[in-house]
Design a protein around this motif. Structure first.
Motif, short mmCIF file in Angstrom:
data_model
loop_
_atom_site.label_atom_id
_atom_site.label_comp_id
_atom_site.label_asym_id
_atom_site.label_seq_id
_atom_site.Cartn_x
_atom_site.Cartn_y
_atom_site.Cartn_z
N ASN A 148 0.85 -1.19 0.00
CA ASN A 148 0.00 0.00 0.00
C ASN A 148 0.88 1.24 0.00
OD1 ASN A 148 -2.89 -1.15 0.61
ND2 ASN A 148 -1.43 -2.30 1.83
N LEU A 149 0.69 2.11 -0.99
CA LEU A 149 1.53 3.29 -1.17
C LEU A 149 0.83 4.53 -0.62
CD1 LEU A 149 2.56 2.64 -4.88
CD2 LEU A 149 3.83 2.01 -2.81
N LEU A 150 1.47 5.19 0.33
CA LEU A 150 0.93 6.45 0.85
C LEU A 150 1.27 7.63 -0.04
CD1 LEU A 150 1.39 6.61 4.72
CD2 LEU A 150 -0.69 6.40 3.41
N THR A 151 2.38 7.53 -0.75
CA THR A 151 2.80 8.62 -1.63
C THR A 151 2.73 8.12 -3.07
OG1 THR A 151 5.09 7.92 -1.24
CG2 THR A 151 4.30 9.80 0.02
N ARG A 152 2.42 9.01 -3.96
CA ARG A 152 2.38 8.68 -5.40
C ARG A 152 3.80 8.46 -5.89
NH1 ARG A 152 -2.22 7.05 -7.67
NH2 ARG A 152 -3.94 8.23 -6.86
N LEU A 153 3.96 7.40 -6.64
CA LEU A 153 5.25 7.09 -7.25
C LEU A 153 5.16 7.32 -8.75
CD1 LEU A 153 6.10 3.68 -5.53
CD2 LEU A 153 7.05 5.92 -5.00
N PRO A 154 6.30 7.61 -9.39
CA PRO A 154 6.29 7.63 -10.85
C PRO A 154 5.80 6.28 -11.38
CG PRO A 154 8.35 8.51 -10.00
CD PRO A 154 7.61 7.94 -8.83
N ARG A 155 5.14 6.30 -12.51
CA ARG A 155 4.53 5.09 -13.08
C ARG A 155 5.52 3.92 -13.19
NH1 ARG A 155 0.11 2.37 -13.30
NH2 ARG A 155 -0.31 1.35 -15.26
N GLU A 156 6.76 4.21 -13.62
CA GLU A 156 7.74 3.13 -13.79
C GLU A 156 8.12 2.49 -12.45
OE1 GLU A 156 10.00 7.07 -13.85
OE2 GLU A 156 8.25 6.29 -14.87
N ASP A 157 8.15 3.28 -11.36
CA ASP A 157 8.45 2.71 -10.04
C ASP A 157 7.29 1.85 -9.54
OD1 ASP A 157 10.88 3.99 -10.11
OD2 ASP A 157 10.25 5.67 -8.84
N GLU A 158 6.08 2.33 -9.77
CA GLU A 158 4.90 1.55 -9.37
C GLU A 158 4.84 0.24 -10.15
OE1 GLU A 158 0.12 2.20 -9.29
OE2 GLU A 158 1.37 3.94 -8.86
N MET A 159 5.12 0.30 -11.44
CA MET A 159 5.11 -0.92 -12.27
C MET A 159 6.20 -1.90 -11.82
SD MET A 159 2.50 -0.60 -14.04
CE MET A 159 2.68 -2.07 -15.00
N SER A 160 7.32 -1.37 -11.37
CA SER A 160 8.38 -2.23 -10.87
C SER A 160 7.90 -3.05 -9.66
CB SER A 160 9.60 -1.39 -10.48
OG SER A 160 10.61 -2.20 -9.94
N LEU A 161 7.11 -2.44 -8.79
CA LEU A 161 6.57 -3.16 -7.64
C LEU A 161 5.59 -4.25 -8.08
CD1 LEU A 161 6.00 -0.26 -5.11
CD2 LEU A 161 7.69 -2.09 -4.94
N TYR A 162 4.83 -3.99 -9.14
CA TYR A 162 3.87 -4.97 -9.63
C TYR A 162 4.54 -6.28 -10.05
CZ TYR A 162 -0.51 -2.32 -9.78
OH TYR A 162 -1.66 -1.65 -9.44
N ARG A 163 5.80 -6.22 -10.42
CA ARG A 163 6.52 -7.43 -10.81
C ARG A 163 6.74 -8.39 -9.65
NH1 ARG A 163 11.53 -4.96 -13.65
NH2 ARG A 163 10.47 -2.99 -13.66
N TYR A 164 6.71 -7.86 -8.43
CA TYR A 164 7.05 -8.67 -7.26
C TYR A 164 5.88 -8.93 -6.32
CZ TYR A 164 11.70 -7.32 -8.80
OH TYR A 164 12.82 -7.11 -9.55
N PHE A 165 4.92 -8.01 -6.28
CA PHE A 165 3.81 -8.11 -5.34
C PHE A 165 2.53 -8.57 -6.02
CE2 PHE A 165 6.67 -5.30 -3.08
CZ PHE A 165 6.53 -5.72 -1.78
N LYS A 166 1.66 -9.20 -5.23
CA LYS A 166 0.35 -9.61 -5.73
C LYS A 166 -0.44 -8.39 -6.18
CE LYS A 166 -3.13 -10.43 -2.94
NZ LYS A 166 -3.97 -11.02 -1.90
N GLY A 167 -0.29 -7.29 -5.42
CA GLY A 167 -1.01 -6.06 -5.75
C GLY A 167 -0.27 -4.84 -5.25
N VAL A 168 -0.56 -3.70 -5.86
CA VAL A 168 -0.01 -2.41 -5.45
C VAL A 168 -1.20 -1.45 -5.38
CG1 VAL A 168 1.56 -0.53 -6.02
CG2 VAL A 168 2.19 -2.89 -6.58
N GLU A 169 -1.45 -0.88 -4.21
CA GLU A 169 -2.60 0.00 -4.00
C GLU A 169 -2.12 1.38 -3.58
OE1 GLU A 169 -5.87 -0.88 -4.38
OE2 GLU A 169 -5.32 -2.92 -4.96
N ASN A 170 -2.73 2.41 -4.13
CA ASN A 170 -2.51 3.78 -3.65
C ASN A 170 -3.60 4.06 -2.61
OD1 ASN A 170 -0.29 5.04 -5.26
ND2 ASN A 170 -1.56 4.25 -6.91
N VAL A 171 -3.18 4.46 -1.42
CA VAL A 171 -4.15 4.72 -0.34
C VAL A 171 -4.13 6.18 0.05
CG1 VAL A 171 -4.18 2.40 0.57
CG2 VAL A 171 -2.48 3.99 1.43
#
Length: 152
Positions: free
Chosen positions: A129-152
């Motif tokens: 769960n991300l409290l701060t907005r990340l650049p799209r490429e950083d968020e996509m990098s997390l998607y490679r490893y985690f089941k999900g990535v959520e902006n809260v």
């Protein structure tokens, strides 16, 4: 800014500077403040160089968000100004609350994965769960490893 958590049973409002200086460098000119984190039975003690303490560390907001995560493995991340704030809990048990200096997001990811490995948590079955907005490429990098990535 330095911060630490002290269990409520050991918290002494008259000794906040001493509590913090036992785990972090605190300059004589720093102001030291505390705020209760009741969901974990603790107080966060933090220092501010100048200012009035009105600006809480990102770690406080990470801790506040953890209980709101619906999954059993709770991971909340904030990455701002080369600082990664990371909170990890299982159910209502806090496992980790820490901040890391990370010059880039690749380094921040290293700290996230190191923490998960040390706690024996599998990112492939966890949502971050991300409290701060990340650049799209950083968020996509997390998607490679985690089941999900959520902006809260």
């Amino acid at each position: 800014m330095a911060a630490t958590l002290v269990p409520s049973d050991f918290f002494n409002p008259a000794a906040v500077r001493r509590h913090l200086s036992e785990v972090a460098e605190v300059a004589d000119t720093d102001k030291v403040f505390s705020v209760e984190v009741p969901q974990y039975g603790a107080y966060m003690i933090y220092s501010v160089s100048g200012g009035d303490g009105g600006s809480l560390p990102d770690l406080f907001y990470v801790l506040r968000q953890l209980p709101k995560c619906p999954e059993y493995n709770k991971i909340v991340v904030s990455y701002r100004d080369s600082t990664l704030s990371l909170g990890i809990a299982q159910g209502s048990t806090l496992l980790l609350a820490n901040e890391y200096v990370a010059a880039d997001f690749t380094t921040a990811q290293y700290f996230i994965f190191l923490a998960l490995k040390s706690l024996q948590l599998n990112p492939e079955v966890s949502t971050v769960n991300l409290l701060t907005r990340l650049p799209r490429e950083d968020e996509m990098s997390l998607y490679r490893y985690f089941k999900g990535v959520e902006n809260v």
